[in-house]
Design an enzyme around this catalytic site. Structure first.
Site, mmCIF file in Angstrom:
data_model
loop_
_atom_site.group_PDB
_atom_site.id
_atom_site.type_symbol
_atom_site.label_atom_id
_atom_site.label_comp_id
_atom_site.label_asym_id
_atom_site.label_seq_id
_atom_site.Cartn_x
_atom_site.Cartn_y
_atom_site.Cartn_z
ATOM 1 N N ASP A 253 0.940 -1.133 -0.085
ATOM 2 C CA ASP A 253 -0.055 -0.152 -0.038
ATOM 3 C C ASP A 253 0.812 1.220 -0.097
ATOM 4 O O ASP A 253 1.963 1.198 -0.632
ATOM 5 C CB ASP A 253 -1.079 -0.227 1.134
ATOM 6 N N ASP A 262 -1.104 1.433 18.308
ATOM 7 C CA ASP A 262 -1.984 0.636 18.181
ATOM 8 C C ASP A 262 -1.585 -0.730 17.227
ATOM 9 O O ASP A 262 -2.170 -1.487 16.903
ATOM 10 C CB ASP A 262 -3.259 0.703 18.239
ATOM 11 N N HIS A 281 -3.772 5.610 3.720
ATOM 12 C CA HIS A 281 -4.376 4.367 3.337
ATOM 13 C C HIS A 281 -3.932 3.083 3.650
ATOM 14 O O HIS A 281 -4.770 2.175 4.312
ATOM 15 C CB HIS A 281 -4.446 4.314 1.808
ATOM 16 N N ASN A 294 -6.927 -5.792 22.823
ATOM 17 C CA ASN A 294 -6.791 -6.061 24.372
ATOM 18 C C ASN A 294 -5.610 -5.269 24.881
ATOM 19 O O ASN A 294 -5.060 -5.837 26.016
ATOM 20 C CB ASN A 294 -7.090 -7.622 24.633
ATOM 21 N N VAL A 299 -8.235 0.400 18.638
ATOM 22 C CA VAL A 299 -9.121 -0.651 18.168
ATOM 23 C C VAL A 299 -8.759 -2.191 18.499
ATOM 24 O O VAL A 299 -7.671 -2.384 18.779
ATOM 25 C CB VAL A 299 -9.396 -0.375 16.729
ATOM 26 N N ASN A 379 -14.128 -0.226 -6.410
ATOM 27 C CA ASN A 379 -15.256 0.559 -5.874
ATOM 28 C C ASN A 379 -16.109 1.331 -6.794
ATOM 29 O O ASN A 379 -16.345 2.399 -6.711
ATOM 30 C CB ASN A 379 -14.655 1.614 -5.247
ATOM 31 N N VAL A 395 -5.922 -15.069 -7.201
ATOM 32 C CA VAL A 395 -6.045 -13.973 -6.164
ATOM 33 C C VAL A 395 -7.336 -14.455 -5.548
ATOM 34 O O VAL A 395 -8.528 -14.959 -5.917
ATOM 35 C CB VAL A 395 -6.355 -12.565 -6.826
ATOM 36 N N SER A 444 -11.363 -1.218 0.059
ATOM 37 C CA SER A 444 -9.980 -1.435 0.277
ATOM 38 C C SER A 444 -10.212 -1.730 1.909
ATOM 39 O O SER A 444 -8.984 -2.422 2.527
ATOM 40 C CB SER A 444 -9.429 0.088 0.358
#
Length: 505
Positions: A253, A262, A281, A294, A299, A379, A395, A444
């Protein structure tokens, strides 16, 4: 332009329907407003279907607004202030509605690479010197496109780029024909550019189920409930689950912010140059697949411990979000050569048939080493078979669904993709660079959900192939409201159980 036209049209309708002295001038805003609205709408949608769908909804909205203003006009004293309030509320409501309904993170081609506009596969290495002399005689240059470590097992090392002067690019079809006529090539294809964008989306209803993790933003992650992540957490916490290796999930990416609060404890660095993300992105996708869970921060993702897989980064897109086919294929080669087990590609663009060959060879380079390649479906609310690299052989493609299990309005259809599944892709809350977080829409966002799950599956069964993995995801998944066009929605606990039972379906 679209937003300005929309507001001007509403103002014009208010002026016409209220029919009050002093507001006559507002009525003249309707025609220019409609013109700007229509022009802006055309620019936002690549397909006629998407254009007509959005224009029909807006016209219904205008009709409803006209009726509301006419109703308010009956009030002698409150008509104008009430109409102004109604106008503001309608504009805000419409903006929020569009933020989660349209394809915001567009992924489309935007032309050829600025250097190395063509990818050419030579049919015999012995022809290289003649090829190089011929290319020079045309006024062009050429160089090797790819350098895989295991060149003997792939044709990728037979590919070369051809750099063509800008003043000759209008003759690209003729140039391709001339190259093919030499008899020294097996394949010629354009080295096209894809462009991604990230636009914020409204987060969907908060999670109402306790997952047994202490990540403070988990209530924003509606997708974890749809995926029944609590069942996966319980399963991975049981004595029967022992990972055989720590798998590596590579995010191909714009890079990943390796120091994010995180992500850093679950990040494995291939090279320093990949460990930042000026665009955002890649970091968003990385958090979906493998945010530390945790840990009392941010998140949650797929596992409450870091025993199963780590995420890594390979930059294949520039800071602006663009990258060439050559860049992406080189990223695939790098990730495979550095030991990745799963490649997550939240990228793609509209393709011609010729574009599929180099991508397919790159994917074969990965799958021959039992590396699983995941790609977003695209998209554009079209057939994903016309987009690459998701249409490359081998793929696992991923479509996007919303919290009602409907195919997201922007998601491409995957009914003609050989291996395809669905995952959440609307209002997905995840990590952003510099310890930030945000929600975004797109296939994405759906792809890394699948990549993260495959990371766990590969840690439990390292020899798992792409075809075996797909069968498990398909057979343990659940139907959506449009399964034929989305594939089945992944169910992590069921997939992991199947792996533990040694069941490839």
């Amino acid at each position: 332009m679209y937003t300005l036209g929309f507001v001007l049209t509403l103002l014009g309708l208010m002026g016409i329907m209220l029919d009050r002295k002093g507001l006559e001038a507002l009525s003249y805003a309707v025609l220019p407003g409609l013109g700007l609205w229509l022009f802006g709408l055309v620019g936002q949608h690549a397909t006629l279907g998407a254009f007509f769908g959005e224009s029909f909804k807006d016209l219904l909205f205008f009709g409803g607004a006209a009726m509301l203003f006419r109703g308010l006009s009956q009030s002698r004293h409150l008509a104008i202030p009430a109409s102004v309030v109604a106008l503001l509320l309608m504009a805000l409501f419409h903006q929020n509605l569009r933020s989660q309904a349209i394809d915001l993170p567009a992924e489309e081609t935007s032309g050829l690479a600025t250097e190395g506009e063509l990818l050419v596969e030579l049919n015999d290495e012995d022809n290289f010197e003649r090829w190089k002399r011929w290319i020079g005689a045309q006024g062009w240059t050429t160089e090797r496109a790819f350098a895989p470590e295991d060149g003997a097992r792939t044709d990728l090392d037979d590919y070369y780029t051809v750099n063509i002067p800008a003043n000759e690019l209008d003759q690209i079809e003729e140039i391709i024909a001339r190259i093919e006529a030499t008899g020294w090539t097996d394949w010629v294809e354009p080295n096209e550019i894809i462009q991604i964008e990230l636009t914020p989306a409204r987060t969907l209803p908060k999670l109402n189920k306790i997952l047994g993790v202490n990540d403070p933003s988990v209530e924003e992650q509606w997708a974890l409930e749809v995926l029944e992540m609590n069942k996966l957490y319980d399963l991975l916490g049981s004595d029967q689950v022992k990972p055989k290796k720590k798998a590596i999930v590579a995010i191909l990416d714009t890079g990943v912010d390796a120091g994010h609060e995180d992500l850093k404890d679950n990040f494995y660095s291939i090279a320093k140059k990949y460990n930042d993300d000026p665009q955002g992105h890649g970091t968003h996708c990385a958090g979906i697949a493998g945010a530390v869970t945790n840990n009392g921060v941010g998140v949650a993702s797929f596992a409450r411990t870091g025993d199963y897989f780590q995420i890594t980064s390979v930059k294949v897109l520039k800071a602006g979000g663009s990258g060439s086919q050559q860049d992406i294929i080189n990223g695939i080669i790098t990730a495979v050569d550095k030991g990745a087990d799963v490649l997550s590609m939240s990228l793609g663009g509209f393709s011609t048939q010729s574009r599929q060959r180099a991508y397919s060879e790159a994917v074969r380079y990965a799958t021959d080493r039992k590396v699983i390649v995941v790609a977003s479906a695209g998209n554009s609310n079209r057939d994903a078979a016309g987009f690459s690299p998701v249409n490359a052989s081998g793929v696992i493609g991923v479509s996007a669904i919303d919290n009602q299990l409907q195919r997201a309005s922007f998601s491409n259809k995957v009914n003609r993709i050989e291996m395809a599944v669905a995952a959440p892709g609307v209002g997905i809350y995840s990590t952003k660079p510099n310890n930030n977080y945000a929600a975004h829409n797109g296939t994405s966002m759906a792809a890394p959900f699948v990549s993260g799950l495959l990371g766990i599956m590969k840690s439990l069964r390292p020899e798992l192939t792409n075809k075996e993995a797909f069968k498990i995801l398909q057979q343990t998944g659940k139907n959506t409201r449009d399964t034929a066009n989305t594939g089945r929605l992944i169910q992590p606990a069921g997939a992991v159980k199947a792996v533990l039972e040694g069941n490839p379906y």
